[in-house]
Design a protein around this motif. Sequence first.
Motif, PDB file in Angstrom:
ATOM      1  N   GLY A  95     -13.035 -18.440  38.545  1.00 27.91           N
ATOM      2  CA  GLY A  95     -11.798 -17.670  38.546  1.00 27.91           C
ATOM      3  C   GLY A  95     -11.636 -16.760  37.336  1.00 27.91           C
ATOM      4  O   GLY A  95     -10.644 -16.043  37.233  1.00 27.91           O
ATOM      5  N   CYS A  97     -14.714 -15.248  35.370  1.00 29.87           N
ATOM      6  CA  CYS A  97     -15.852 -14.414  34.958  1.00 29.87           C
ATOM      7  C   CYS A  97     -15.700 -12.987  35.518  1.00 29.87           C
ATOM      8  O   CYS A  97     -14.781 -12.694  36.277  1.00 29.87           O
ATOM      9  CB  CYS A  97     -17.171 -15.041  35.444  1.00 29.87           C
ATOM     10  N   CYS A 100     -15.645 -12.992  39.383  1.00 30.22           N
ATOM     11  CA  CYS A 100     -14.388 -13.517  39.934  1.00 30.22           C
ATOM     12  C   CYS A 100     -13.263 -12.498  39.775  1.00 30.22           C
ATOM     13  O   CYS A 100     -12.469 -12.283  40.687  1.00 30.22           O
ATOM     14  CB  CYS A 100     -14.011 -14.833  39.252  1.00 30.22           C
ATOM     15  N   ALA A 109     -20.462 -16.314  38.503  1.00 30.83           N
ATOM     16  CA  ALA A 109     -21.589 -16.628  37.620  1.00 30.83           C
ATOM     17  C   ALA A 109     -21.548 -18.076  37.139  1.00 30.83           C
ATOM     18  O   ALA A 109     -22.567 -18.610  36.681  1.00 30.83           O
ATOM     19  CB  ALA A 109     -21.576 -15.673  36.420  1.00 30.83           C
ATOM     20  N   ASN A 110     -20.383 -18.696  37.227  1.00 34.23           N
ATOM     21  CA  ASN A 110     -20.239 -20.079  36.738  1.00 34.23           C
ATOM     22  C   ASN A 110     -19.940 -21.044  37.878  1.00 34.23           C
ATOM     23  O   ASN A 110     -19.281 -22.061  37.688  1.00 34.23           O
ATOM     24  CB  ASN A 110     -19.104 -20.158  35.711  1.00 34.23           C
TER      25      ASN A 110
END
Length: 352
Positions: A95, A97, A100, A109-110
Motif C-alpha cells: 500500500g 511503495c 502501490c 514491490a513488497n
Amino acid sequence: MKALRFYAPEDVRLEDVPEPDCGPDEVKLHVRNCSTCGTDVKIFHNGHQNLTPPRTIGHEIAGEVVEVGAEVNATYGSDWRVGDRAQVIAAVPCGECYECRKGWMAVCANQTSVGYQYDGGFAEYMTVPRQVLKVDGLNRIPDNVGYDEASAAEPFACAINAQELLGIEPGDTVVVFGAGPIGCMHIRIARGVHECGPVYLVDVNAERLKMSAEAVQPEETIDASEVDVVERVMELTGGRGADVVITATAANVTQEQAISMAARNGRISFFGGLPKTNPTITCDSNLVHYRQLHIHGANGSAPEHNKRALEYISTGQVPVKDLITRHIPLDDVLSAFDIVKNGEAIKVTVEP
Ligand SMILES: [Zn+2]
Ligand SMILES: [Zn+2]
C-alpha cells in the motif's frame, strides 16, 4: 485445533496446534472453505522461497468472523462484527511503495502472501493479518454467495487482473491453454464480462479437457497431445489466428505456440509462470514486430480484483459453483493435493 503445517518439501503435517490469538487490531475467522490449486501442490513438493516454516498453508480462504479486535473498526474504518461472512485476499500489497501508489497493487514491490509469511486457511481458525486489513483485503461475501464460491474469488481475481490487460472486445476469438479451474474461469470471464466470440480450450490431458469442456462448453476443445494446436487454430480462424491467447499452464511450449497462433494485433497473456529451473522460451521477435503483438505478464491480483470477483459471482455474470466439483473435510486435506495433482476434479475445496 487442526492445521496443515508445512515444515519442508514433502514434509507437510496435519497436526494439533493452539488456536491463534486475535490482537486488538486483528480479526479472527472460523475458516469455512479453503480451496486448493496447483500452487499448493508446488509448495508441497518444492516449498517456496518466501515461505517461512513451519507455516499453516492455504490461500483461497472464506470464513465466518468469530472475533473482532477492539481497535479494528476504528483503525481501518471498517464495520466488522462477529458472524459476518468474509473472504481473504492472498497476495498482500504494502500500500505504500511506488507501484502501490500508482495503483498497480498486483505488482507491489513488497508483496507478501497469506500462507507464506502469514498462517493460511487449511485450519479451523485463522487470524487475518493486519497487513490484509490495512489494504482493505478482507471482503464481505454477498448473501447469495456460498463460502465455497467465495473461496474461489482469489484465483478468479488473478484471472480478472490478467484479462484487464488484454482489452478483449466483443466477438474476439480466444484460445485458452490449460483446462484446469483457472482456464475455466478465464473462459467464463472472457464471455460473461467481455462478451468474446468463439473460445478454444487446449490441454494435453484428454480427461481433464473433457471434464472442463462439459462445464464451460468451449466452441471446440483441442488435445495438443494429438493434433498440431497452432495449425488447428489457424484453420478454425480462417488463417487469421486468435485475437486473444491465454496460457494458464506452466508448459514453456504453450507460450511459443501462443505467439505463433496470435492474429495481427493479437493479445497474449503469459498467465501461468514457467518452472524456475527452465524459464526461457524461443520467441520469433519478427512475429511480435510485424503482427503488432501485445504480450502481457500477470502476477496475482489486487484487493480490488477480489471484490470484483465476489460481485461477478453474486450477479451470476461469472458462475463458479459448478466448477467446485469436490468438497473435502480438513482431515483428508492431503488427499485433496493428489486430486489436484492428478487433475481428477475441476476445483477442490477443503472444509475445516
Ligand atoms: Zn491458488
Ligand atoms: Zn506496495
